[in-house]
Design an enzyme around this catalytic site. Structure first.
Site, mmCIF file in Angstrom:
data_model
loop_
_atom_site.group_PDB
_atom_site.id
_atom_site.type_symbol
_atom_site.label_atom_id
_atom_site.label_comp_id
_atom_site.label_asym_id
_atom_site.label_seq_id
_atom_site.Cartn_x
_atom_site.Cartn_y
_atom_site.Cartn_z
ATOM 1 N N GLU A 86 6.713 6.802 -3.594
ATOM 2 C CA GLU A 86 5.286 7.031 -3.877
ATOM 3 C C GLU A 86 4.916 8.496 -4.034
ATOM 4 O O GLU A 86 3.938 8.813 -4.709
ATOM 5 C CB GLU A 86 4.420 6.410 -2.780
ATOM 6 C CG GLU A 86 4.510 7.124 -1.433
ATOM 7 C CD GLU A 86 3.581 6.512 -0.389
ATOM 8 O OE1 GLU A 86 3.623 5.295 -0.191
ATOM 9 O OE2 GLU A 86 2.826 7.296 0.231
ATOM 10 N N HIS A 129 -1.563 3.930 -1.146
ATOM 11 C CA HIS A 129 -1.660 4.499 0.207
ATOM 12 C C HIS A 129 -3.129 4.735 0.582
ATOM 13 O O HIS A 129 -3.524 5.838 0.961
ATOM 14 C CB HIS A 129 -0.855 5.797 0.306
ATOM 15 C CG HIS A 129 -0.321 6.034 1.688
ATOM 16 N ND1 HIS A 129 0.974 6.388 1.920
ATOM 17 C CD2 HIS A 129 -0.907 5.949 2.915
ATOM 18 C CE1 HIS A 129 1.164 6.517 3.228
ATOM 19 N NE2 HIS A 129 0.042 6.257 3.846
ATOM 20 N N ASP A 153 0.848 -1.204 0.000
ATOM 21 C CA ASP A 153 0.000 0.000 0.000
ATOM 22 C C ASP A 153 0.876 1.243 0.000
ATOM 23 O O ASP A 153 0.375 2.355 -0.114
ATOM 24 C CB ASP A 153 -0.906 0.002 1.241
ATOM 25 C CG ASP A 153 -1.906 1.147 1.222
ATOM 26 O OD1 ASP A 153 -2.621 1.279 0.197
ATOM 27 O OD2 ASP A 153 -1.957 1.923 2.186
HETATM 28 P P1 NAD Z 1 2.669 2.999 16.406
HETATM 29 O O1 NAD Z 1 3.570 4.125 16.775
HETATM 30 O O2 NAD Z 1 1.531 2.662 17.302
HETATM 31 O O3 NAD Z 1 3.530 1.654 16.197
HETATM 32 C C1 NAD Z 1 4.784 1.657 15.586
HETATM 33 C C2 NAD Z 1 5.590 0.549 16.211
HETATM 34 O O4 NAD Z 1 6.886 0.507 15.579
HETATM 35 C C3 NAD Z 1 5.848 0.759 17.722
HETATM 36 O O5 NAD Z 1 5.422 -0.343 18.475
HETATM 37 C C4 NAD Z 1 7.354 0.943 17.798
HETATM 38 O O6 NAD Z 1 7.911 0.445 19.009
HETATM 39 C C5 NAD Z 1 7.791 0.137 16.584
HETATM 40 N N1 NAD Z 1 9.182 0.405 16.243
HETATM 41 C C6 NAD Z 1 9.870 1.570 16.331
HETATM 42 N N2 NAD Z 1 11.151 1.371 15.994
HETATM 43 C C7 NAD Z 1 11.266 0.060 15.672
HETATM 44 C C8 NAD Z 1 12.346 -0.750 15.251
HETATM 45 N N3 NAD Z 1 13.575 -0.257 15.092
HETATM 46 N N4 NAD Z 1 12.098 -2.062 15.010
HETATM 47 C C9 NAD Z 1 10.854 -2.584 15.180
HETATM 48 N N5 NAD Z 1 9.807 -1.868 15.589
HETATM 49 C C10 NAD Z 1 10.014 -0.559 15.829
HETATM 50 O O7 NAD Z 1 2.178 3.316 14.939
HETATM 51 P P2 NAD Z 1 0.892 2.749 14.180
HETATM 52 O O8 NAD Z 1 -0.216 3.724 14.328
HETATM 53 O O9 NAD Z 1 0.680 1.337 14.552
HETATM 54 O O10 NAD Z 1 1.410 2.859 12.662
HETATM 55 C C11 NAD Z 1 2.304 1.903 12.134
HETATM 56 C C12 NAD Z 1 2.766 2.350 10.764
HETATM 57 O O11 NAD Z 1 1.656 2.423 9.866
HETATM 58 C C13 NAD Z 1 3.437 3.727 10.739
HETATM 59 O O12 NAD Z 1 4.614 3.645 9.954
HETATM 60 C C14 NAD Z 1 2.445 4.593 10.025
HETATM 61 O O13 NAD Z 1 3.081 5.627 9.332
HETATM 62 C C15 NAD Z 1 1.769 3.597 9.086
HETATM 63 N N6 NAD Z 1 0.443 4.005 8.632
HETATM 64 C C16 NAD Z 1 0.063 3.731 7.362
HETATM 65 C C17 NAD Z 1 -1.207 4.110 6.924
HETATM 66 C C18 NAD Z 1 -1.684 3.817 5.520
HETATM 67 O O14 NAD Z 1 -2.693 4.377 5.083
HETATM 68 N N7 NAD Z 1 -1.039 2.933 4.777
HETATM 69 C C19 NAD Z 1 -2.061 4.782 7.784
HETATM 70 C C20 NAD Z 1 -1.647 5.025 9.092
HETATM 71 C C21 NAD Z 1 -0.396 4.627 9.514
#
Ligand code: NAD
Length: 344
Positions: A263, A295, A258
């Protein structure tokens, strides 16, 4: 309060108009993305609202400051497109940390099911009255092992969904969630074990220097033959060239993306009448076992409404009390949620 809103899409307006109107805010919607060339449009406004593919670098921040704009209200969770170090002390950066983890996690599962049950192929085939099942064999998710990298909000919802399918979960996170590992069906493991034992790998971690290209040639080399790779997190978590090589060598059985590292040049826009300049993206899309959505994982009515409400509330809190719990600040060399509730 006058807000300059960049990278506007038609689906943004109804929810933002509703919440802005409730607070007497005025929003000017610009279709263009925010960058050094377009920041001039923000002159005369009090706040800027930006999205994932806007570029908020030092030059943009300096110009905003010259215009007297002290608020950058991101209508997304991620802030990797903001020069946070430069922003600190110059502009308040507000974000929407969570709007619907369900939207993204459910989209991830939708892509996985579409891919492994060949729904994308069947849809086209039956529209052409071709009812043959040749090449449509999939596999059960029940009993398979899914590796989940990143057990934050979205990762944990995705794990719940996978457990509903009777899958075993191997998780990896730099900061483990307490109470998640049950020592049996959900276990935290090393990245190497996750790579070598997972039938499916789903990325839900933040994009940082450490996670940049976490799926690269070396990682793919450690994976099971036929591994399915899902990325609904951030494009640069995957080295797309290495992924393409993995698909061509049959090491990677399928990929659902996605997000894509480059992108910003393409996603959210209509390129159907153009020749796609990005050979890697074009080749990936041409593969029968690769599904790309642009996305789109966040795009549900529920999420859009939550995004608009939180974005506007963030501004209301900041101008009302000088504090906002969703402010991101840069202290001690890292950008993170403001712990003090008052950044500068
Ligand atoms: P979140 O902050 O709740 O979770 C992110 C996780 O990544 C945390 O648990 C953190 O500890 C972990 N992390 C940080 N550094 C790390 C490392 N070195 N190794 C492994 N894990 C690590 O965020 P979320 O709300 O769950 O979002 C997750 C991802 O999804 C983000 O990258 C966000 O940008 C993306 N996202 C995408 C969309 C989309 O439309 N495709 C929408 C929202 C969020």
């Amino acid at each position: 309060m006058k807000i300059a809103f960049f990278d506007t899409k038609p689906y943004d307006k109804p929810s933002f108009d509703k919440y802005a109107m409730a607070h007497g805010f005025e929003i000017k919607y610009f279709e263009t993305k925010l960058n050094e060339d377009t920041v001039e449009l923000a002159s005369g406004y009090d706040a800027v609202c930006a999205f994932v593919n806007d570029t908020i670098n030092a030059a943009v921040i300096d110009r905003m400051q010259e215009f007297g704009i002290g608020i950058l209200a991101l209508r997304c969770a991620g802030f990797n497109n903001v020069d946070m170090k430069h922003a600190f002390g110059r502009v308040h950066v507000l974000r929407v940390p969570a709007y619907s983890p369900y939207a993204v996690a459910e989209h991830t599962m939708a892509m996985l099911l579409t891919s492994i049950r060949r729904i994308h192929k069947a849809y086209i085939r039956t529209r052409d009255f071709n009812f043959s099942l040749a090449g449509m064999t999939g596999f059960d998710l029940h009993g398979k092992t899914v590796g989940v990298i990143g057990t934050g909000r979205i990762g944990r919802v995705f794990i719940d969904i996978c457990r509903g399918f009777g899958m075993k979960v191997l998780a990896y996170d730099k900061y483990q969630a307490s109470g998640l590992d049950n020592g049996d069906t959900i276990r935290y493991v090393s990245l190497d074990e996750l790579f070598s034992e997972s039938d499916i790998i789903s990325l839900h971690c933040s994009l940082t220097e450490e996670t940049y290209h976490v799926i690269d040639e070396e990682a793919i080399g450690k994976c099971k033959r036929g591994v399915v790779i899902l990325n609904t997190s951030r494009g640069a978590l995957v080295d797309a060239e290495a992924l393409l090589a993995g698909i061509k060598s049959r090491k990677v059985g399928a990929a659902c993306l996605d997000v894509y590292e480059e992108e910003a040049d393409f996603f959210f826009e209509d390129f159907s009448g153009h020749i796609l300049e990005d050979d890697i993206l074009a080749r990936l899309i041409s593969m029968p076992n690769v599904i790309v959505t642009s996305h789109q994982a966040f795009l549900t009515e529920d999420a859009l409404s939550n995004i608009a409400e939180t974005t506007i509330d963030n501004i209301v809190h900041l101008i009302g009390s000088g504090q906002c719990e969703n402010e991101v600040c840069f202290r001690g060399g890292v950008a993170e949620d403001c712990k003090s509730g008052k950044c500068f």
